[in-house]
Design an enzyme around this catalytic site. Structure first.
Site, mmCIF file in Angstrom:
data_model
loop_
_atom_site.group_PDB
_atom_site.id
_atom_site.type_symbol
_atom_site.label_atom_id
_atom_site.label_comp_id
_atom_site.label_asym_id
_atom_site.label_seq_id
_atom_site.Cartn_x
_atom_site.Cartn_y
_atom_site.Cartn_z
ATOM 1 C CB SER A 76 -1.003 -0.084 1.110
ATOM 2 O OG SER A 76 -1.879 0.838 1.161
ATOM 3 C CG ASP A 135 -5.957 -2.920 -3.932
ATOM 4 O OD1 ASP A 135 -6.703 -2.158 -3.085
ATOM 5 O OD2 ASP A 135 -4.922 -3.364 -3.570
ATOM 6 C CG HIS A 143 -5.532 -2.767 0.518
ATOM 7 N ND1 HIS A 143 -4.996 -2.010 -0.681
ATOM 8 C CD2 HIS A 143 -4.912 -1.985 1.358
ATOM 9 C CE1 HIS A 143 -4.218 -1.307 -0.573
ATOM 10 N NE2 HIS A 143 -3.968 -1.033 0.840
#
Length: 517
Positions: free
Chosen positions: A238, A456, A486
């Site tokens: 991320s 995602d 995610h």
């Protein structure tokens, strides 16, 4: 106020097992040369003033990790230490700050060891000290040949962590409408943002101007030297992908084996990033609605109508608190991070339709790091001080209101919130932002494996291709997973896991564009 950008533990929940297709392994370093260790005094490269030997040659005092206010002490296989780093890299011989590190040595013995593998779990603001021991269960095959290492970046938790307001003030702020409908609500929303910034400035002091992603990337290279690694081996998730890209840009010659999973679009500015997330969460919501047999358009409108009713009349909950619109939306967001969370979302939405906000509130509290006693973690505080120092763009409320129709067109559920967030997140922030978008071009760097997931919600798939392209030809190598949630690694795809492991363990790269489906 919460920005839906950080990686959470829910992201690593097991998804449905996925198969693999497309692409075949290509050449790569198989002899582990990238892992050759170097003395702690290995010289830094790329754009940073020379650091004094008191920093580059420091010896870390590794010892048993202690429990923190947010997590228990890990097992005896884990060690913790504090690294000294410059507060200001423009003054490398000046004031220092302490960065909290955690590691577990490679289990395969010195003969098989490649080096250190550094992890950043996202946020910004995620704690590596609390997450790394838990994540070891997912990256177990890598532990045989790597020391697993993570840290709390500057301004986070045990590394000069910033707390901008107390628990009572946080709970009170949850009643502030983050999608204001009139002048009074708008004034309250902006005042809350301004007050939060003042609290951060008071708590952080001089540190507030030195918690940028660039600062943390320089910290990473100092860690590399002190840990004795000639090359940086790194796994970023991320926001950790943005951090990894910035590191590669600053120190291309020091790049070893880098993996970036759940990729932030490096070409997006503040508004672009908000639009990306609006699209990503709407896609995830559409996929969830399809899984329940609903038409996505009609289902989204039903949820949007529910949120409007909650905005006008917050729902009661079993604990006595009221569920307002912002908390309700946060409760919807959390289970979209992982397909495993969809059943919880179904129950929470049904209960809310029946007039009970308890289940949605429990999900929102989980996202906001609120425990049963009413204590909140500081992840969102750190997230804000880092991102507001990074982001130069400061949209005004007037500019935001003009853009709201664009956001609402992307998503009737998330559009208003994400649109207003661009104005409120860094409103009247005490320090100026540094750049419109991060620089990640890394000519001359070793290949970087960029992993994108088509489902995602927080870092939409398109960002992976843009990251690979901006890293540069011959550097960015993209791997795609057609999945949900995610992040891709550790989410149920043997294809993704084996491809990433082959690169990190053997240096074997997949063909650019390989697809795991």
């Amino acid at each position: 106020m919460t920005r839906f950008a950080r990686w959470t533990a829910a992201a690593a929940a097991t998804l449905l097992l996925a198969g693999c297709g497309g692409g075949s392994p290509a050449g790569g370093e198989k002899d582990g040369k990238n892992g050759d260790t170097a003395p702690a005094t290995a010289p830094p490269s790329g754009g940073s003033p020379g650091l004094p030997s008191s920093l580059t040659s420091q010896k870390l005092d590794w010892g048993r990790c202690k429990a923190t206010s947010d997590s228990p002490a890990p097992g005896s296989g884990w060690q913790c230490a504090t690294l000294k780093a410059p507060l200001d890299y423009a003054k490398p011989g000046g004031t220092t700050i302490g960065l909290a590190l955690i590691r577990s040595k490679a289990t395969g013995g010195q003969g098989k060891r490649i080096g250190s593998l550094l992890f950043n779990f996202g946020g910004p603001g995620g704690s590596g000290l609390s997450t790394m021991p838990w994540y070891e269960n997912i990256v177990g095959p890598l532990h045989d040949r790597y020391d697993l290492v993570s840290w709390d970046p500057r301004g986070v938790a045990a590394s000069e962590g910033v707390r901008c307001r107390g628990d009572k003030a946080i709970q009170a702020s949850e009643s502030v409408d983050a999608t204001p409908d009139d002048a009074a609500e708008e004034a309250a929303y902006l005042k809350d943002a301004q007050d939060f910034g003042k609290g951060c400035a008071k708590a952080a002091g001089k540190l507030l101007s030195h918690v940028s992603t660039t600062d943390t990337a320089r910290d990473m290279d100092l860690m590399r030297q002190v840990l004795g690694d000639r090359r940086m081996h790194y796994f970023g998730i991320s926001y950790g992908t943005e951090l990894g890209g910035v590191y590669a840009h600053l120190f291309p010659k020091n790049v070893g084996r880098l993996v970036l999973d759940a990729v932030v679009d490096p070409s997006a500015d503040t508004v672009g990033h908000a639009k990306n997330q609006t699209l990503g969460f709407q896609r995830a919501l559409d996929d969830y609605l399809k899984s329940t047999g609903q038409d996505p358009k009609q289902g989204s409108r039903k949820i949007a109508d529910l949120l409007k009713r909650i905005d006008a009349n917050p729902l009661p909950t079993s604990g006595g608190r009221r569920l307002g619109q912002t908390l309700a939306l946060t409760g919807i967001v959390l289970p979209l991070y992982s397909e495993a969370g969809w059943p919880r979302l179904t129950k929470a939405l049904k209960d809310a339709e029946d007039g009970d906000g308890s289940a949605l509130l429990a999900l929102a509290d989980e996202y906001n790091d609120r425990d049963a006693s009413g204590h909140y973690g500081t992840t969102t505080h750190s997230q804000r001080v880092i991102s507001c120092l990074d982001d130069k763009e400061r949209p005004t409320p007037e500019e935001t209101k003009k853009r709201l129709p664009e956001f609402e067109k992307i998503s009737p559920v998330f559009g208003d919130f994400m649109g207003w967030d661009t104005a409120g997140w860094c409103h009247d922030w005490p320090v100026a932002g540094q750049y419109d978008d991060p620089q990640v071009s890394a000519p001359g760097a070793a290949p970087v494996l960029v992993v994108g997931n088509t489902g995602d919600p927080a870092t939409p798939y398109e960002g992976a291709r843009r990251m690979a392209d901006e890293l540069g030809k011959g550097v960015g190598v993209q791997l795609t997973w057609k999945g949900e949630g995610h992040g891709a690694y550790g989410s149920g795809s043997k294809c993704v896991d084996s491809t990433v492991n082959s690169y990190l363990l053997d240096g074997t790269l997949p063909k650019d564009g390989k697809v795991c489906s």
